[in-house]
Design a protein around this motif. Sequence first.
Motif, mmCIF file in Angstrom:
data_model
loop_
_atom_site.group_PDB
_atom_site.id
_atom_site.type_symbol
_atom_site.label_atom_id
_atom_site.label_comp_id
_atom_site.label_asym_id
_atom_site.label_seq_id
_atom_site.Cartn_x
_atom_site.Cartn_y
_atom_site.Cartn_z
ATOM 1 N N ARG A 1 34.821 91.235 32.258
ATOM 2 C CA ARG A 1 33.926 92.317 31.873
ATOM 3 C C ARG A 1 34.024 92.537 30.369
ATOM 4 O O ARG A 1 35.118 92.608 29.809
ATOM 5 C CB ARG A 1 34.306 93.593 32.628
ATOM 6 N N GLU A 2 32.886 92.654 29.716
ATOM 7 C CA GLU A 2 32.832 92.789 28.270
ATOM 8 C C GLU A 2 32.110 94.071 27.887
ATOM 9 O O GLU A 2 31.075 94.423 28.474
ATOM 10 C CB GLU A 2 32.093 91.602 27.638
ATOM 11 N N TRP A 3 32.647 94.727 26.879
ATOM 12 C CA TRP A 3 31.998 95.919 26.340
ATOM 13 C C TRP A 3 30.810 95.518 25.488
ATOM 14 O O TRP A 3 30.873 94.551 24.724
ATOM 15 C CB TRP A 3 33.004 96.695 25.501
ATOM 16 N N GLU A 4 29.710 96.276 25.584
ATOM 17 C CA GLU A 4 28.515 95.974 24.805
ATOM 18 C C GLU A 4 28.108 97.111 23.879
ATOM 19 O O GLU A 4 27.626 96.861 22.778
ATOM 20 C CB GLU A 4 27.348 95.630 25.730
ATOM 21 N N ALA A 5 28.264 98.355 24.322
ATOM 22 C CA ALA A 5 27.806 99.471 23.491
ATOM 23 C C ALA A 5 28.531 100.757 23.893
ATOM 24 O O ALA A 5 28.954 100.897 25.045
ATOM 25 C CB ALA A 5 26.299 99.667 23.636
ATOM 26 N N GLY A 6 28.666 101.668 22.938
ATOM 27 C CA GLY A 6 29.289 102.952 23.206
ATOM 28 C C GLY A 6 28.603 104.055 22.431
ATOM 29 O O GLY A 6 27.989 103.805 21.385
ATOM 30 N N VAL A 7 28.694 105.267 22.968
ATOM 31 C CA VAL A 7 28.113 106.440 22.306
ATOM 32 C C VAL A 7 29.067 107.602 22.490
ATOM 33 O O VAL A 7 29.668 107.770 23.555
ATOM 34 C CB VAL A 7 26.708 106.753 22.861
ATOM 35 N N ASN A 8 29.208 108.425 21.441
ATOM 36 C CA ASN A 8 30.135 109.546 21.557
ATOM 37 C C ASN A 8 29.505 110.667 22.381
ATOM 38 O O ASN A 8 28.332 110.610 22.756
ATOM 39 C CB ASN A 8 30.579 110.032 20.181
ATOM 40 N N TRP A 9 30.274 111.689 22.665
ATOM 41 C CA TRP A 9 29.843 112.739 23.596
ATOM 42 C C TRP A 9 28.614 113.484 23.107
ATOM 43 O O TRP A 9 27.796 113.926 23.929
ATOM 44 C CB TRP A 9 30.984 113.721 23.843
ATOM 45 N N ARG B 1 19.585 94.395 18.867
ATOM 46 C CA ARG B 1 18.689 94.167 20.010
ATOM 47 C C ARG B 1 18.789 95.283 21.046
ATOM 48 O O ARG B 1 17.798 95.606 21.695
ATOM 49 C CB ARG B 1 19.030 92.830 20.683
ATOM 50 N N PHE B 2 19.978 95.830 21.225
ATOM 51 C CA PHE B 2 20.200 96.880 22.219
ATOM 52 C C PHE B 2 20.385 98.221 21.521
ATOM 53 O O PHE B 2 20.937 98.289 20.422
ATOM 54 C CB PHE B 2 21.448 96.585 23.037
ATOM 55 N N THR B 3 19.953 99.287 22.199
ATOM 56 C CA THR B 3 20.141 100.638 21.690
ATOM 57 C C THR B 3 20.681 101.525 22.805
ATOM 58 O O THR B 3 20.057 101.637 23.869
ATOM 59 C CB THR B 3 18.827 101.230 21.166
ATOM 60 N N ILE B 4 21.833 102.126 22.557
ATOM 61 C CA ILE B 4 22.417 103.059 23.514
ATOM 62 C C ILE B 4 22.046 104.479 23.106
ATOM 63 O O ILE B 4 21.996 104.806 21.915
ATOM 64 C CB ILE B 4 23.954 102.888 23.595
ATOM 65 N N SER B 5 21.762 105.305 24.095
ATOM 66 C CA SER B 5 21.441 106.695 23.823
ATOM 67 C C SER B 5 21.803 107.527 25.048
ATOM 68 O O SER B 5 22.095 106.980 26.107
ATOM 69 C CB SER B 5 19.959 106.869 23.476
ATOM 70 N N ASN C 1 22.089 114.656 27.155
ATOM 71 C CA ASN C 1 23.069 115.503 27.835
ATOM 72 C C ASN C 1 22.413 116.559 28.711
ATOM 73 O O ASN C 1 23.005 117.009 29.694
ATOM 74 C CB ASN C 1 23.991 116.152 26.802
ATOM 75 N N ALA C 2 21.202 116.937 28.378
ATOM 76 C CA ALA C 2 20.497 117.918 29.214
ATOM 77 C C ALA C 2 20.133 117.321 30.571
ATOM 78 O O ALA C 2 20.019 118.044 31.560
ATOM 79 C CB ALA C 2 19.246 118.413 28.507
ATOM 80 N N LYS C 3 19.956 116.008 30.613
ATOM 81 C CA LYS C 3 19.597 115.325 31.857
ATOM 82 C C LYS C 3 20.773 114.585 32.470
ATOM 83 O O LYS C 3 20.609 113.889 33.481
ATOM 84 C CB LYS C 3 18.451 114.345 31.601
ATOM 85 N N ASN C 4 21.954 114.688 31.851
ATOM 86 C CA ASN C 4 23.148 113.977 32.341
ATOM 87 C C ASN C 4 22.883 112.484 32.526
ATOM 88 O O ASN C 4 23.297 111.886 33.542
ATOM 89 C CB ASN C 4 23.620 114.583 33.671
ATOM 90 N N THR C 5 22.226 111.892 31.558
ATOM 91 C CA THR C 5 21.805 110.500 31.699
ATOM 92 C C THR C 5 22.106 109.700 30.439
ATOM 93 O O THR C 5 21.888 110.174 29.321
ATOM 94 C CB THR C 5 20.313 110.400 32.034
ATOM 95 N N LEU C 6 22.583 108.502 30.675
ATOM 96 C CA LEU C 6 22.858 107.516 29.630
ATOM 97 C C LEU C 6 21.812 106.419 29.720
ATOM 98 O O LEU C 6 21.357 106.080 30.830
ATOM 99 C CB LEU C 6 24.253 106.928 29.846
ATOM 100 N N TYR C 7 21.438 105.850 28.573
ATOM 101 C CA TYR C 7 20.424 104.796 28.549
ATOM 102 C C TYR C 7 20.926 103.589 27.760
ATOM 103 O O TYR C 7 21.778 103.697 26.893
ATOM 104 C CB TYR C 7 19.133 105.304 27.897
ATOM 105 N N LEU C 8 20.312 102.453 28.083
ATOM 106 C CA LEU C 8 20.504 101.252 27.272
ATOM 107 C C LEU C 8 19.155 100.547 27.185
ATOM 108 O O LEU C 8 18.680 99.988 28.175
ATOM 109 C CB LEU C 8 21.551 100.312 27.861
ATOM 110 N N GLN C 9 18.542 100.615 26.019
ATOM 111 C CA GLN C 9 17.295 99.894 25.776
ATOM 112 C C GLN C 9 17.650 98.491 25.301
ATOM 113 O O GLN C 9 18.351 98.334 24.293
ATOM 114 C CB GLN C 9 16.465 100.619 24.715
#
Length: 125
Positions: free
Chosen positions: A44-52, A66-70, A73-81
Amino acid sequence: VQLQASGGGLVQAGGSLRLSCAASGLTFSRYDMGWFRQAPGKEREWEAGVNWRGDRTYYADSVKGRFTISRDNAKNTLYLQMNSLKPEDTAVYYCAARDSGQSGSYNNPRDYIYWGQGTQVTVSS
């Protein structure tokens, strides 16, 4: 605690996908978040991280630009474009949460407390 990853699928090289990770059972805004991936026969490899707060993001060299993490917090959801996908991006993608008090880089899987079940991304050539 549950992290539910979704949005994976089959896409041609050069295409895009957006992964989501819906969190429940925890105070989402108290956790840093990360995306990892695991290809068959590989670790397993790490690809992206975002702070709280969502104002600091970090990427592995393999996906930078190429990838964007976002996160929302209002929706309790993490994304990876994921854009400009390549066949080598094929893997099961996992979201994970670590305590915001955890120091150090985001790429150590042992620092993460909660893990999602994974979503398959397949990129055809």
